[in-house]
Design a protein around this motif. Structure first.
Motif, PDB file in Angstrom:
ATOM      1  N   ASN A   1      35.563  66.844  77.654  1.00  0.00           N
ATOM      2  CA  ASN A   1      34.837  66.695  76.131  1.00  0.00           C
ATOM      3  C   ASN A   1      32.996  66.683  75.999  1.00  0.00           C
ATOM      4  O   ASN A   1      32.266  66.511  75.688  1.00  0.00           O
ATOM      5  CB  ASN A   1      35.062  64.710  76.408  1.00  0.00           C
ATOM      6  CG  ASN A   1      34.043  64.736  77.770  1.00  0.00           C
ATOM      7  OD1 ASN A   1      33.828  65.699  78.865  1.00  0.00           O
ATOM      8  ND2 ASN A   1      33.889  63.350  78.226  1.00  0.00           N
ATOM      9  N   ALA A   2      33.037  67.959  76.477  1.00  0.00           N
ATOM     10  CA  ALA A   2      31.445  68.346  75.902  1.00  0.00           C
ATOM     11  C   ALA A   2      31.744  69.568  75.254  1.00  0.00           C
ATOM     12  O   ALA A   2      32.284  70.138  75.112  1.00  0.00           O
ATOM     13  CB  ALA A   2      31.033  69.521  77.341  1.00  0.00           C
TER      14      ALA A   2
ATOM     15  N   VAL B   1      27.252  69.627  60.266  1.00  0.00           N
ATOM     16  CA  VAL B   1      27.093  68.645  61.350  1.00  0.00           C
ATOM     17  C   VAL B   1      27.989  67.326  61.131  1.00  0.00           C
ATOM     18  O   VAL B   1      27.826  66.642  61.902  1.00  0.00           O
ATOM     19  CB  VAL B   1      25.384  68.611  60.368  1.00  0.00           C
ATOM     20  CG1 VAL B   1      24.357  66.822  61.111  1.00  0.00           C
ATOM     21  CG2 VAL B   1      23.753  69.554  60.749  1.00  0.00           C
ATOM     22  N   ASP B   2      27.814  67.084  60.080  1.00  0.00           N
ATOM     23  CA  ASP B   2      28.619  66.461  59.483  1.00  0.00           C
ATOM     24  C   ASP B   2      30.269  66.314  60.331  1.00  0.00           C
ATOM     25  O   ASP B   2      30.891  65.538  61.133  1.00  0.00           O
ATOM     26  CB  ASP B   2      29.537  66.426  58.262  1.00  0.00           C
ATOM     27  CG  ASP B   2      28.627  66.569  57.090  1.00  0.00           C
ATOM     28  OD1 ASP B   2      27.587  65.180  58.018  1.00  0.00           O
ATOM     29  OD2 ASP B   2      28.554  65.953  55.928  1.00  0.00           O
ATOM     30  N   CYS B   3      30.426  67.781  60.106  1.00  0.00           N
ATOM     31  CA  CYS B   3      31.939  67.955  61.614  1.00  0.00           C
ATOM     32  C   CYS B   3      31.542  68.118  62.782  1.00  0.00           C
ATOM     33  O   CYS B   3      32.453  67.649  63.693  1.00  0.00           O
ATOM     34  CB  CYS B   3      32.223  69.708  61.191  1.00  0.00           C
ATOM     35  SG  CYS B   3      33.413  70.035  62.644  1.00  0.00           S
ATOM     36  N   ILE B   4      29.951  68.172  62.911  1.00  0.00           N
ATOM     37  CA  ILE B   4      30.273  67.825  65.288  1.00  0.00           C
ATOM     38  C   ILE B   4      29.698  66.709  64.739  1.00  0.00           C
ATOM     39  O   ILE B   4      29.918  66.275  65.762  1.00  0.00           O
ATOM     40  CB  ILE B   4      28.675  69.406  65.256  1.00  0.00           C
ATOM     41  CG1 ILE B   4      28.738  70.856  64.834  1.00  0.00           C
ATOM     42  CG2 ILE B   4      27.967  68.301  66.222  1.00  0.00           C
ATOM     43  CD1 ILE B   4      27.411  70.908  65.240  1.00  0.00           C
ATOM     44  N   LEU B   5      29.670  65.747  64.111  1.00  0.00           N
ATOM     45  CA  LEU B   5      29.134  64.072  64.076  1.00  0.00           C
ATOM     46  C   LEU B   5      30.468  63.857  64.413  1.00  0.00           C
ATOM     47  O   LEU B   5      30.688  62.422  65.582  1.00  0.00           O
ATOM     48  CB  LEU B   5      28.222  63.445  63.141  1.00  0.00           C
ATOM     49  CG  LEU B   5      26.578  64.315  63.539  1.00  0.00           C
ATOM     50  CD1 LEU B   5      25.998  63.182  62.170  1.00  0.00           C
ATOM     51  CD2 LEU B   5      26.344  63.644  64.751  1.00  0.00           C
ATOM     52  N   SER B   6      31.468  63.942  63.729  1.00  0.00           N
ATOM     53  CA  SER B   6      32.771  63.222  63.709  1.00  0.00           C
ATOM     54  C   SER B   6      33.332  63.532  65.605  1.00  0.00           C
ATOM     55  O   SER B   6      33.829  62.739  65.665  1.00  0.00           O
ATOM     56  CB  SER B   6      33.636  63.431  62.411  1.00  0.00           C
ATOM     57  OG  SER B   6      34.029  65.206  62.826  1.00  0.00           O
TER      58      SER B   6
ATOM     59  N   SER C   1      34.154  61.569  69.952  1.00  0.00           N
ATOM     60  CA  SER C   1      34.618  60.814  71.561  1.00  0.00           C
ATOM     61  C   SER C   1      33.999  62.277  72.297  1.00  0.00           C
ATOM     62  O   SER C   1      34.824  63.069  73.430  1.00  0.00           O
ATOM     63  CB  SER C   1      36.053  61.869  71.005  1.00  0.00           C
ATOM     64  OG  SER C   1      36.206  62.723  70.604  1.00  0.00           O
ATOM     65  N   GLY C   2      32.945  63.057  72.419  1.00  0.00           N
ATOM     66  CA  GLY C   2      32.002  63.480  73.700  1.00  0.00           C
ATOM     67  C   GLY C   2      30.457  63.821  73.390  1.00  0.00           C
ATOM     68  O   GLY C   2      30.404  62.718  72.876  1.00  0.00           O
TER      69      GLY C   2
END
Ligand SMILES: [Zn+2]
Length: 189
Positions: free
Chosen positions: A141-142, A171-176, A180-181
Motif C-alpha cells: 500500500n506504498a 495526478v488524477d491517476c495517483i490520487l485515485s 487505498s495507500g
C-alpha cells in the motif's frame, strides 16, 4: 516492508530505502554516504527510478562502484536521460552527470511488475507530465510518486519535455490510487 527516507542535500530530493525480506531496494539515489549504514550487511538488489532528473540520480555512479550487481529500473526515456547530461539537466549544475553503467539498466513500462522478493512486487505505473521518464511504483500500500505528485505542491511542468495535460492526468491517476495507500513523494517539503 520497512521504508526509510533519506532527504538528500541537493534540492531536498528523497531516496527511500526499502527492506523487503532479505533484500534492500532503493527508490531514487542522491547522497550515497548516508545510505551506507542502512545498507550494511544487506543484499541491495536494485534502484527504482521515479524519473531521470539529476536530483534523483546523481549518486548512481558512486553506488554502482560499491554495488556492481545493482540493477537500475527506468523506462526508455529514463535510459536516454541517464546517458545524457543535457537531458537529465545536470549540465546546468556544477557536476555534469552521465551514468557509467548502461549495462545495469533494466527497461520497464506501465503494467510491469518488478519482483522485489518472493512475496513483494513493485507495480509500474506510467505518470508523465513532469518528465516522460516519470514512473510511479506501487508496492503493497506504498505509492512512490517521485515528482509526478508531491502533496501540496504544483507539479513542475516548465522543464524540457514537461507536459501540463499529462501532468493533470497523472495526478488524477495517483490520487485515485492514494485512496487505498500512502504517498511517498520525490521531495521532502
Ligand atoms: Zn524532477
Amino acid at each position: 516492508m520497512l521504508i526509510q527516507n533519506i532527504v538528500n542535500t541537493f534540492f531536498c530530493s528523497c531516496t527511500y530505502v526499502l527492506t523487503v525480506d532479505d533484500f534492500s531496494w532503493l527508490v531514487d539515489c542522491g547522497d550515497v554516504e548516508p545510505l551506507l549504514s542502512l545498507l550494511k550487511g544487506k543484499n541491495l538488489k536494485g534502484v527504482l527510478l521515479t524519473h531521470a532528473h539529476f536530483d534523483h540520480i546523481y549518486g548512481l555512479n558512486e553506488l554502482l562502484m560499491l554495488f556492481p550487481n545493482v540493477k537500475v529500473y527506468t523506462n526508455e526515456s529514463g535510459r536516454e536521460s541517464l546517458l545524457n547530461d543535457k537531458m537529465n539537466l545536470s549540465r546546468y549544475h556544477e557536476t555534469p552527470f552521465v551514468f557509467e553503467f548502461p549495462e545495469n539498466i533494466r527497461i520497464v513500462d506501465g503494467g510491469d511488475e518488478i519482483a522485489l522478493s518472493k512475496d513483494f512486487r513493485a507495480k509500474v505505473i506510467v505518470t508523465p507530465g513532469h518528465h516522460p521518464s516519470c514512473l510511479t511504483y506501487v508496492i503493497d500500500n506504498a505509492i512512490f510518486t517521485g515528482d509526478s505528485y508531491i502533496p501540496g505542491v504544483k507539479v513542475v511542468t516548465n522543464l524540457p519535455q514537461g507536459n501540463k495535460k499529462q501532468a493533470h492526468e497523472s495526478v488524477d491517476c495517483i490520487l485515485s490510487l492514494s485512496e487505498s495507500g500512502t504517498i511517498y513523494p520525490g521531495h521532502s517539503s
